[in-house]
Motif scaffolding. Structure first.
Motif, short mmCIF file in Angstrom:
data_model
loop_
_atom_site.label_atom_id
_atom_site.label_comp_id
_atom_site.label_asym_id
_atom_site.label_seq_id
_atom_site.Cartn_x
_atom_site.Cartn_y
_atom_site.Cartn_z
N ARG A 1 0.83 -1.21 0.00
CA ARG A 1 0.00 0.00 0.00
C ARG A 1 0.87 1.26 0.00
O ARG A 1 0.58 2.23 -0.70
CB ARG A 1 -0.91 -0.02 1.23
N LEU A 2 1.95 1.24 0.77
CA LEU A 2 2.83 2.41 0.84
C LEU A 2 3.62 2.59 -0.46
O LEU A 2 3.94 3.73 -0.83
CB LEU A 2 3.79 2.28 2.03
N GLN A 3 3.93 1.52 -1.15
CA GLN A 3 4.64 1.61 -2.43
C GLN A 3 3.75 2.23 -3.50
O GLN A 3 4.23 2.89 -4.42
CB GLN A 3 5.12 0.24 -2.88
N GLN A 4 2.45 2.04 -3.39
CA GLN A 4 1.51 2.56 -4.38
C GLN A 4 1.17 4.03 -4.15
O GLN A 4 0.71 4.71 -5.06
CB GLN A 4 0.23 1.74 -4.37
N ASP A 5 1.40 4.53 -2.93
CA ASP A 5 1.01 5.90 -2.59
C ASP A 5 2.18 6.60 -1.90
O ASP A 5 2.39 6.45 -0.69
CB ASP A 5 -0.22 5.88 -1.69
N GLU A 6 2.94 7.38 -2.67
CA GLU A 6 4.15 8.04 -2.15
C GLU A 6 3.84 9.02 -1.02
O GLU A 6 4.56 9.07 -0.02
CB GLU A 6 4.88 8.76 -3.30
N PHE B 1 3.42 8.31 6.72
CA PHE B 1 3.52 7.13 7.57
C PHE B 1 4.93 6.98 8.15
O PHE B 1 5.10 6.75 9.35
CB PHE B 1 3.13 5.87 6.78
N VAL B 2 5.94 7.15 7.31
CA VAL B 2 7.33 7.07 7.77
C VAL B 2 7.61 8.16 8.79
O VAL B 2 8.27 7.94 9.81
CB VAL B 2 8.31 7.14 6.57
N SER B 3 7.08 9.35 8.55
CA SER B 3 7.25 10.45 9.51
C SER B 3 6.63 10.10 10.85
O SER B 3 7.22 10.35 11.92
CB SER B 3 6.61 11.73 8.94
N PHE B 4 5.44 9.50 10.82
CA PHE B 4 4.77 9.08 12.05
C PHE B 4 5.63 8.06 12.80
O PHE B 4 5.81 8.16 14.01
CB PHE B 4 3.40 8.47 11.72
N MET B 5 6.16 7.09 12.06
CA MET B 5 6.96 6.04 12.69
C MET B 5 8.25 6.62 13.30
O MET B 5 8.65 6.23 14.39
CB MET B 5 7.29 4.95 11.67
N LYS B 6 8.88 7.55 12.62
CA LYS B 6 10.10 8.18 13.15
C LYS B 6 9.77 8.97 14.42
O LYS B 6 10.53 8.96 15.38
CB LYS B 6 10.73 9.09 12.10
N GLU B 7 8.62 9.66 14.41
CA GLU B 7 8.20 10.41 15.59
C GLU B 7 7.99 9.48 16.78
O GLU B 7 8.41 9.77 17.90
CB GLU B 7 6.90 11.16 15.28
N ASP B 8 7.37 8.33 16.54
CA ASP B 8 7.17 7.35 17.60
C ASP B 8 8.49 6.80 18.12
O ASP B 8 8.67 6.59 19.32
CB ASP B 8 6.28 6.21 17.11
N GLU B 9 9.41 6.54 17.20
CA GLU B 9 10.71 6.02 17.61
C GLU B 9 11.46 7.06 18.44
O GLU B 9 12.04 6.73 19.48
CB GLU B 9 11.53 5.63 16.38
N ASN B 10 11.44 8.32 18.00
CA ASN B 10 12.10 9.39 18.75
C ASN B 10 11.48 9.61 20.12
O ASN B 10 12.17 9.99 21.07
CB ASN B 10 12.08 10.70 17.95
N ALA B 11 10.18 9.36 20.24
CA ALA B 11 9.49 9.51 21.54
C ALA B 11 9.74 8.32 22.45
O ALA B 11 9.34 8.33 23.61
CB ALA B 11 8.00 9.70 21.30
N GLY B 12 10.38 7.26 21.93
CA GLY B 12 10.65 6.08 22.74
C GLY B 12 9.50 5.10 22.82
O GLY B 12 9.51 4.19 23.64
#
Length: 128
Positions: free
Chosen positions: A12-17, A23-34
């Motif tokens: 799904r992510l490959q079809q919609d840049e 989504f990647v931004s959200f995941m990075k934010e979660d990782e940075n928040a621990g």
């Protein structure tokens, strides 16, 4: 099951840049928040390991959050047990909706709030 869910989200992510970027931004934010961390092969594998399936949900009509990530705690693992099955839960602390609405009518001014990431404000020990 975890692998098939992961691959489905990847397709799904490959079809919609634009979805992928958000989504990647959200995941990075979660990782940075621990809230999460990358699992590497050098970490010991335990029997209590569980991968929580998740997927993006887009709501274009939303004024604040266009994307939210939904985690599926009811997804069964290879042992047939879900995260929801093993979590302990307490009593309901929120009043009935009717009581809340009636109380709203008793005051001239009321305040509401939306606590951002409310359910992620709970700390869990690494061993748990």
């Amino acid at each position: 099951m975890a692998t098939s869910r992961f691959l489905s989200v990847e397709r799904r992510l490959q079809q919609d840049e634009s979805l992928r970027e958000v989504f990647v931004s959200f995941m990075k934010e979660d990782e940075n928040a621990g809230h999460m961390h990358e699992v590497n092969n050098s970490e010991p594998v335990t029997n209590n390991l569980f991968y929580l399936p998740h997927h993006p949900v887009v709501k274009l009509s939303s004024l604040t959050t266009k994307l939210r990530v939904v985690f599926d705690g009811s997804a069964k693992s290879s042992t047939g047990v879900s995260l929801n099955d093993v979590l302990m839960y307490g009593p309901t602390v929120q009043e009935e909706l009717f009581s809340i609405l009636i109380r709203f009518q008793t005051h001239q001014y009321v305040i509401t709030a939306d606590v951002e990431k409310m359910f992620r404000q709970v700390g869990v020990s690494k061993e748990d």
